[in-house]
Each structure stands twice: as structure tokens, then as C-alpha cells.
Design a protein around this motif. Structure first.
Motif, mmCIF file in Angstrom:
data_model
loop_
_atom_site.group_PDB
_atom_site.id
_atom_site.type_symbol
_atom_site.label_atom_id
_atom_site.label_comp_id
_atom_site.label_asym_id
_atom_site.label_seq_id
_atom_site.Cartn_x
_atom_site.Cartn_y
_atom_site.Cartn_z
ATOM 1 N N ASP A 139 -1.589 15.604 2.798
ATOM 2 C CA ASP A 139 -2.537 15.558 1.683
ATOM 3 C C ASP A 139 -2.548 14.193 1.002
ATOM 4 N N ALA A 140 -2.243 13.142 1.750
ATOM 5 C CA ALA A 140 -2.183 11.798 1.159
ATOM 6 C C ALA A 140 -2.850 10.771 2.062
ATOM 7 N N LEU A 141 -3.342 9.725 1.433
ATOM 8 C CA LEU A 141 -3.763 8.525 2.141
ATOM 9 C C LEU A 141 -2.543 7.612 2.196
ATOM 10 N N THR A 142 -2.213 7.115 3.374
ATOM 11 C CA THR A 142 -1.042 6.266 3.490
ATOM 12 C C THR A 142 -1.384 4.975 4.227
ATOM 13 N N ALA A 143 -0.635 3.945 3.893
ATOM 14 C CA ALA A 143 -0.766 2.659 4.586
ATOM 15 C C ALA A 143 0.551 1.915 4.461
ATOM 16 N N ILE A 185 -0.238 -3.985 -7.381
ATOM 17 C CA ILE A 185 -0.580 -2.561 -7.248
ATOM 18 C C ILE A 185 -0.248 -1.832 -8.546
ATOM 19 N N GLY A 186 0.917 -2.115 -9.105
ATOM 20 C CA GLY A 186 1.330 -1.463 -10.349
ATOM 21 C C GLY A 186 0.371 -1.728 -11.490
ATOM 22 N N ALA A 187 -0.080 -2.972 -11.622
ATOM 23 C CA ALA A 187 -1.024 -3.310 -12.691
ATOM 24 C C ALA A 187 -2.346 -2.567 -12.495
ATOM 25 N N SER A 188 -2.822 -2.516 -11.259
ATOM 26 C CA SER A 188 -4.076 -1.804 -10.983
ATOM 27 C C SER A 188 -3.925 -0.306 -11.198
ATOM 28 N N ALA A 189 -2.773 0.234 -10.823
ATOM 29 C CA ALA A 189 -2.521 1.663 -11.018
ATOM 30 C C ALA A 189 -2.496 2.014 -12.500
ATOM 31 N N GLU A 190 -1.854 1.177 -13.289
ATOM 32 C CA GLU A 190 -1.824 1.416 -14.737
ATOM 33 C C GLU A 190 -3.229 1.366 -15.321
ATOM 34 N N GLU A 191 -4.005 0.381 -14.892
ATOM 35 C CA GLU A 191 -5.377 0.251 -15.383
ATOM 36 C C GLU A 191 -6.210 1.476 -15.031
ATOM 37 N N ALA A 192 -5.996 2.012 -13.832
ATOM 38 C CA ALA A 192 -6.752 3.186 -13.378
ATOM 39 C C ALA A 192 -6.139 4.497 -13.861
ATOM 40 N N ASN A 193 -4.931 4.438 -14.424
ATOM 41 C CA ASN A 193 -4.186 5.629 -14.810
ATOM 42 C C ASN A 193 -4.061 6.595 -13.623
ATOM 43 N N HIS A 194 -3.745 5.996 -12.471
ATOM 44 C CA HIS A 194 -3.585 6.762 -11.231
ATOM 45 C C HIS A 194 -2.500 6.060 -10.430
ATOM 46 N N HIS A 195 -1.412 6.749 -10.158
ATOM 47 C CA HIS A 195 -0.201 6.080 -9.699
ATOM 48 C C HIS A 195 0.217 6.498 -8.293
ATOM 49 N N PRO A 196 0.289 5.523 -7.381
ATOM 50 C CA PRO A 196 0.706 5.808 -6.014
ATOM 51 C C PRO A 196 2.222 5.880 -5.889
ATOM 52 N N ASP A 197 2.671 6.404 -4.772
ATOM 53 C CA ASP A 197 4.079 6.308 -4.399
ATOM 54 C C ASP A 197 4.222 5.017 -3.598
ATOM 55 N N LEU A 225 9.094 -0.427 -1.375
ATOM 56 C CA LEU A 225 9.215 -1.853 -1.075
ATOM 57 C C LEU A 225 10.488 -2.075 -0.287
ATOM 58 N N THR A 226 10.349 -2.585 0.920
ATOM 59 C CA THR A 226 11.491 -2.956 1.751
ATOM 60 C C THR A 226 11.187 -4.306 2.374
ATOM 61 N N TYR A 227 12.199 -4.888 2.967
ATOM 62 C CA TYR A 227 11.943 -6.084 3.748
ATOM 63 C C TYR A 227 11.651 -5.616 5.164
ATOM 64 N N PRO A 228 10.539 -5.883 5.735
ATOM 65 C CA PRO A 228 9.458 -6.791 5.385
ATOM 66 C C PRO A 228 8.123 -6.081 5.143
ATOM 67 N N GLU A 229 8.136 -4.954 4.442
ATOM 68 C CA GLU A 229 6.875 -4.234 4.265
ATOM 69 C C GLU A 229 6.842 -3.432 2.969
ATOM 70 N N VAL A 230 5.614 -3.008 2.631
ATOM 71 C CA VAL A 230 5.379 -2.120 1.495
ATOM 72 C C VAL A 230 4.605 -0.918 2.023
ATOM 73 N N SER A 231 5.120 0.273 1.750
ATOM 74 C CA SER A 231 4.429 1.507 2.129
ATOM 75 C C SER A 231 3.819 2.125 0.878
ATOM 76 N N VAL A 232 2.597 2.629 1.030
ATOM 77 C CA VAL A 232 1.853 3.192 -0.089
ATOM 78 C C VAL A 232 1.356 4.581 0.294
ATOM 79 N N ALA A 233 1.488 5.529 -0.625
ATOM 80 C CA ALA A 233 0.923 6.867 -0.445
ATOM 81 C C ALA A 233 0.117 7.207 -1.694
ATOM 82 N N LEU A 234 -1.110 7.617 -1.481
ATOM 83 C CA LEU A 234 -2.014 7.986 -2.570
ATOM 84 C C LEU A 234 -2.408 9.449 -2.431
ATOM 85 N N SER A 235 -2.297 10.179 -3.525
ATOM 86 C CA SER A 235 -2.721 11.571 -3.572
ATOM 87 C C SER A 235 -2.940 11.952 -5.027
ATOM 88 N N SER A 236 -3.923 12.780 -5.251
ATOM 89 C CA SER A 236 -4.175 13.283 -6.605
ATOM 90 C C SER A 236 -3.411 14.593 -6.747
#
Length: 103
Positions: free
Chosen positions: A26-30, A47-59, A62-73
Motif C-alpha cells: 500500500d505504498a509508493l517506494t523508491a 525531502i523533510g522540508a517539502s514534507a513539512e510544507e505539505a504536512n505529509h510525511h514519508p518513511d 538514509l544509508t551509505y550510498p542510498e536513500v529509500s523512500v516510502a509514501l502512503s496515506s
């Protein structure tokens, strides 16, 4: 795709044309290959600044050498236009930083 409280169908998600993003449960991931920890940290901060602005927060992970993102409402138990909008914003940040999404 304008009602931020309505879960989107698989067809609507495909029509959104989100390059580098995939449906995982049930999530969009990248996963974005940042190659350097400092680039990943800058990316996460944007990402954090944009999430705060949108009031919508992803999971975020942060690791070396990548960032994983999961979005779900979580309030509607799936993916909504809020997730698609934030995914587009995140992809824009990645592009600005020269970061590629893992396909």
C-alpha cells in the motif's frame, strides 16, 4: 486525482507516470542512489522540508550510498494524490542533486 482523501487505483498510479517509483503493498517506494552520504543527507533534508510544507510525511531510510523512500496515506490505508504530489517533488529534488532512482 484531486481528492486527497481518496485512494488511487493501480491504473491511476500508472497514469501518474512516476519514473523510478513502484507500488509496494500500500505504498509508493523508491530508492535513490546518492553515492555519497553527504548527498544523501542533503537529499533527506530537502525531502523533510517539502514534507513539512505539505504536512505529509514519508518513511525515509538514509544509508551509505542510498536513500529509500516510502509514501502512503496512513489515514486512508493507501496511496492518494498527496503521495503522488510528494513523489514528484522528491523526484525533483533528486534531479536537482544529480541523484538517480534505482530502477
Amino acid at each position: 486525482m484531486t481528492d486527497p482523501q481518496r485512494k488511487l487505483s493501480t491504473a491511476e498510479l500508472a497514469e501518474a507516470g512516476l519514473s523510478g517509483w513502484r507500488l509496494t503493498g500500500d505504498a509508493l517506494t523508491a530508492t535513490f542512489r546518492t553515492r555519497r552520504f553527504s548527498t544523501g543527507l542533503e537529499f533527506v533534508n530537502r525531502i523533510g522540508a517539502s514534507a513539512e510544507e505539505a504536512n505529509h510525511h514519508p518513511d525515509l531510510t538514509l544509508t551509505y550510498p542510498e536513500v529509500s523512500v516510502a509514501l502512503s496515506s496512513h489515514d486512508v490505508g493507501g496511496i492518494t494524490s498527496r503521495d503522488v504530489d510528494l513523489a514528484r517533488t522528491i523526484s525533483g529534488h533528486a534531479s536537482d542533486l544529480g541523484v538517480a532512482a534505482a530502477e
